[in-house]
Design a protein around this motif. Structure first.
Motif, PDB file in Angstrom:
ATOM      1  N   THR A 189       5.181  -5.919  -6.850  1.00 61.57           N
ATOM      2  CA  THR A 189       5.852  -6.984  -5.938  1.00 61.57           C
ATOM      3  C   THR A 189       4.737  -8.001  -5.929  1.00 61.57           C
ATOM      4  N   MET A 228       4.517  -1.413  -1.485  1.00 56.31           N
ATOM      5  CA  MET A 228       3.921  -0.732  -2.538  1.00 56.31           C
ATOM      6  C   MET A 228       3.719   0.829  -2.231  1.00 56.31           C
ATOM      7  N   ALA A 268       0.845  -4.292  -6.887  1.00 56.04           N
ATOM      8  CA  ALA A 268       0.907  -5.329  -5.956  1.00 56.04           C
ATOM      9  C   ALA A 268       0.118  -6.500  -6.821  1.00 56.04           C
TER      10      ALA A 268
END
Length: 426
Positions: free
Chosen positions: A311, A368, A382
């Motif tokens: 992400t 996450m 992340a």
């Protein structure tokens, strides 16, 4: 303000003054808002600075940690109070941006000068930040032109916008190990959707350079996780972070939830807020936000195939590993760390690597942690992309996206070799 930015502002002063954001009628002005860099030396000073975080008109652009500088945007009416309080405490501070609106104006100038892509079919470039419509038209273009690309709406946002993913799968999706990447869970972090679309471009339009990536793997990429917030940040408030849900028509008038504190894994376990007006408001319950539910449901629909999750956020120049809510190491933390080092080497950067509270602060209910702890995606990360606050100049989009792409191409190849070697995917 650095020398380059000063001269850029000077050269474009007349144009920017005349510009006055014509495409953003009624947009919140950040005229004379300043960004301060403060240097807390001990826990008492950290605690004191942290007391500003829950107050309006103070927006933390970087994370607060002892011995590390922290950057805070302060409204004009509060700057003298802020300076006096820090000076009284003997906390070192300096102004690094004297007028945030000048940065926003410069960031938007490119939008007026945007020239349609010479290839036809879309207006996507990576020399400017684009509205959601341009991002989605680019996905349509790729789906039309390439037979291994499809798009899918995984559901509607709170305000009814499609949450569209691109599915890059040779021979159809579902038969191979899979990769997930998302950007823009926090609306104001514009470099994240820009980077996600660059990764899509590299995978699809430059597939001939690295055919193994699409021959061996399925790719699912959500360039804009928070479409309502992203649209609002472009039209009304450049620094909007959360979703746009109304929180039950609450009396505070504060809207939205931090979609990265809303996941049902150690939700409300520190590092989030119950204050509806806070940037880190976790929501009334896990998965209160339709956006997080939509992504959850899609990830569960391909559970067992996903080997990699990332992400994209900004800013901070960090590769983050589970966990977010505790410094206790994740089960394969050492392996995750070593893989992250490989990715960082490919980026040719000096980014920090570590768990979230190890580098920043505890944050519970993150995507996450849920991906790793509930969806059982074995390699979850992340990334906090290159820093300069949330207003990264458009001329840095391609460098930022390129280094992030280099991370992915290196890390994903390594992970694929491991999972196929040890038959970790059914």
């Amino acid at each position: 303000m650095n020398t380059f930015l000063f001269w850029s502002c000077l050269i474009l002063a007349l144009e920017v003054t005349a510009y006055k954001n014509p495409d953003l009628p009624g947009a919140k002005s950040y005229n004379d808002f300043k960004v301060y860099r403060s240097y807390p030396k001990n826990n008492d000073e950290v605690d004191f600075i942290q007391s500003f975080e829950s107050q309006e008109n103070y927006d933390f652009w970087t994370d607060l940690k002892k011995g590390e500088p922290v950057e805070i945007m302060v409204s004009p009416e509060n700057e003298r109070i802020f300076e006096n309080k820090l000076s009284t405490r003997g906390i070192k501070h300096e102004v690094i941006i004297s007028d945030v609106q000048q940065l926003i104006n410069l960031e938007k100038v490119g939008s007026r000068l945007l020239i349609p892509n010479s290839g036809g079919g879309h207006n996507m470039t990576w020399t400017d930040y684009h509205p959601l419509e341009n991002i989605y038209s680019y996905l349509d273009y790729l789906q039309t032109k390439y037979d291994f690309v499809t798009t899918q709406s995984i559901g509607k946002s709170y305000e009814g916008r499609d949450m569209r993913i691109v599915r890059i799968c040779r021979g159809g999706c579902g038969a191979k190990p899979a990769v997930w990447i998302d950007g823009g869970i926090h609306a104001r972090e514009w470099i994240a959707p820009a980077t996600a679309t660059w990764i899509i471009k590299e995978l699809v339009e430059n597939d001939y350079k690295h055919p193994d990536l699409t021959e061996n793997l399925d790719w699912y990429i959500l360039p804009c996780f928070n479409p309502d917030g992203y649209a609002f940040s472009r039209t009304t408030d450049r620094f909007w972070r959360k979703t746009r849900s109304d929180n039950g028509n609450n009396k505070t008038g504060c809207k939205g939830v931090d979609a990265n504190r809303n996941w049902d894994f150690h939700w409300n376990d520190g590092g989030s807020s119950s204050n509806m007006c806070s940037q880190n408001y976790r929501g009334p319950k896990p998965f209160s936000e339709v956006e997080t539910r939509n992504v959850r449901d899609f990830l569960l629909s391909v559970q067992g195939k996903l080997i990699f999750f990332n992400t994209l956020h900004s800013a901070g120049e960090m590769i983050l590993l589970p966990w977010s809510y505790t410094k206790d190491p994740a089960p394969n933390y050492s392996e995750l760390y070593n893989i992250a080092v490989m990715g960082r080497d490919a980026m040719q950067t000096e980014w920090k690597i570590g768990c979230v509270p190890c580098l920043m602060y505890p944050a519970s209910g993150t995507s996450m942690d849920w991906a790793y702890g509930v969806a059982n995606i074995p390699y979850a990360f992340a990334m906090e992309l290159r820093r300069k606050g949330f207003v990264l100049p458009p001329d840095e989009i391609i460098p930022a996206a390129t280094e992030t792409w280099n991370f992915h191409i290196t890390v994903v190849r390594h992970i694929y070799s491991k999972v196929t070697q040890y038959s970790l995917i059914l």
